[in-house]
Motif scaffolding. Structure first.
Motif, PDB file in Angstrom:
ATOM      1  N   ASP A  84       0.865  -1.178   0.000  1.00  0.00           N
ATOM      2  CA  ASP A  84       0.000   0.000   0.000  1.00  0.00           C
ATOM      3  C   ASP A  84       0.902   1.228   0.000  1.00  0.00           C
ATOM      4  O   ASP A  84       1.846   1.312   0.803  1.00  0.00           O
ATOM      5  N   ALA A  87       1.280   4.926   4.049  1.00  0.00           N
ATOM      6  CA  ALA A  87       0.557   4.333   5.166  1.00  0.00           C
ATOM      7  C   ALA A  87       0.771   5.205   6.402  1.00  0.00           C
ATOM      8  O   ALA A  87       1.601   4.897   7.268  1.00  0.00           O
ATOM      9  N   ASP A  94       5.551   3.590   2.452  1.00  0.00           N
ATOM     10  CA  ASP A  94       4.739   2.457   2.005  1.00  0.00           C
ATOM     11  C   ASP A  94       4.633   1.438   3.131  1.00  0.00           C
ATOM     12  O   ASP A  94       5.404   1.463   4.101  1.00  0.00           O
ATOM     13  N   ALA A  95       3.677   0.544   2.999  1.00  0.00           N
ATOM     14  CA  ALA A  95       3.502  -0.541   3.971  1.00  0.00           C
ATOM     15  C   ALA A  95       3.036  -1.784   3.227  1.00  0.00           C
ATOM     16  O   ALA A  95       2.504  -1.690   2.113  1.00  0.00           O
TER      17      ALA A  95
END
Length: 252
Positions: A84, A87, A94-95
């Motif tokens: 994702d 985040a 990103d995560a």
């Protein structure tokens, strides 16, 4: 090849069939009508819980029966399942995506049961700043408090997951692994890792839930269309694997 894949999968494949049927309708009503029916009817059918469950269940291996099955393994390999972007709830950039979180949770669980070292595998599919493996390692460390022994951050697909993981683990003389991914994805992943020279113990997670009884099992929903599309992607991948094996065996 990447674009061809999307042309063969819903919803784009259904839209193309419907458009083609509409174009043929004035001159070839029977064929045009059948294509429209196939496009729209197929889209609705694939969106039902019954269809998505049947497509996914046909892919799934048996779950691990217990920690004793891991005794022969030398390491746990967790495959990336997407990311994702941005985040903010974690304070990260990103995560890992939801599919990756499920794999990470199960991999952490297996690590605590067995003490086996972990390799995380995932690269930069769209030239992102950080490899997916880095996001996975951070999640294991900060959320699950589990160490990571190896980060494989070059791969962009399942075949590359296997190839680059093999290059890293061969140095550590690791030949037997427990491979963690969603149950619907594991058969194709296992085949790729076996092709790379590993002895693989499948460690599946997130099995398909049975559809609700009665009419509810036939009510279309976007969630089930997404699950059906994922399953069809895996069936296409297995067909491609079978074709590659045939060509390889013939020496073409």
């Amino acid at each position: 090849m990447e674009m061809l894949k999307y042309l063969l999968l819903p919803p784009l494949a259904n839209v193309l069939l419907t458009l083609l049927g509409g174009l043929l309708w004035p001159r070839m009503r029977l064929l045009g009508g059948l294509l429209v029916l196939l496009g729209l009817g197929g889209l609705l059918a694939l969106a039902t819980p019954v269809a998505s469950h049947a497509l996914r269940q046909g892919l799934e291996p048996a779950p691990l029966s217990g920690p004793g099955q891991l005794e022969a393994a030398q390491a746990i390999v967790i495959l990336g399942g997407g990311r994702d972007y941005l985040a903010p709830e974690f304070g990260w950039g990103d995560a890992p995506a939801n599919a990756s979180w499920r794999r990470l949770a199960y991999g952490a669980h297996l690590h605590r049961q067995s003490g086996l070292p972990i390799l995380v595998s995932g690269g930069r599919v769209h030239d992102e700043h950080s490899a997916e493996a880095s996001l996975m390692a951070a999640a294991l460390r900060e959320v699950f408090e589990v160490p990571v022994a190896w980060l494989e951050g070059q791969s962009r697909n399942t075949a590359e997951n296997a190839r680059y993981s093999a290059e890293m683990l061969r140095v550590a003389e690791v030949e037997r692994i427990a491979l963690v991914s969603q149950a619907w994805h594991l058969p194709r992943a296992v085949a790729e890792f076996e092709r790379a020279g590993f002895t693989v113990i499948p460690a599946p997670t997130e099995f398909a839930s049975a559809p609700p009884p009665g009419l509810a099992g036939w009510l279309p929903r976007s969630y089930h269309l997404h699950q059906s599309t994922r399953a069809l992607h895996e069936w296409l991948g297995r067909g491609e694997q079978a074709l590659r094996r045939q060509l390889f065996d013939r020496g073409d």
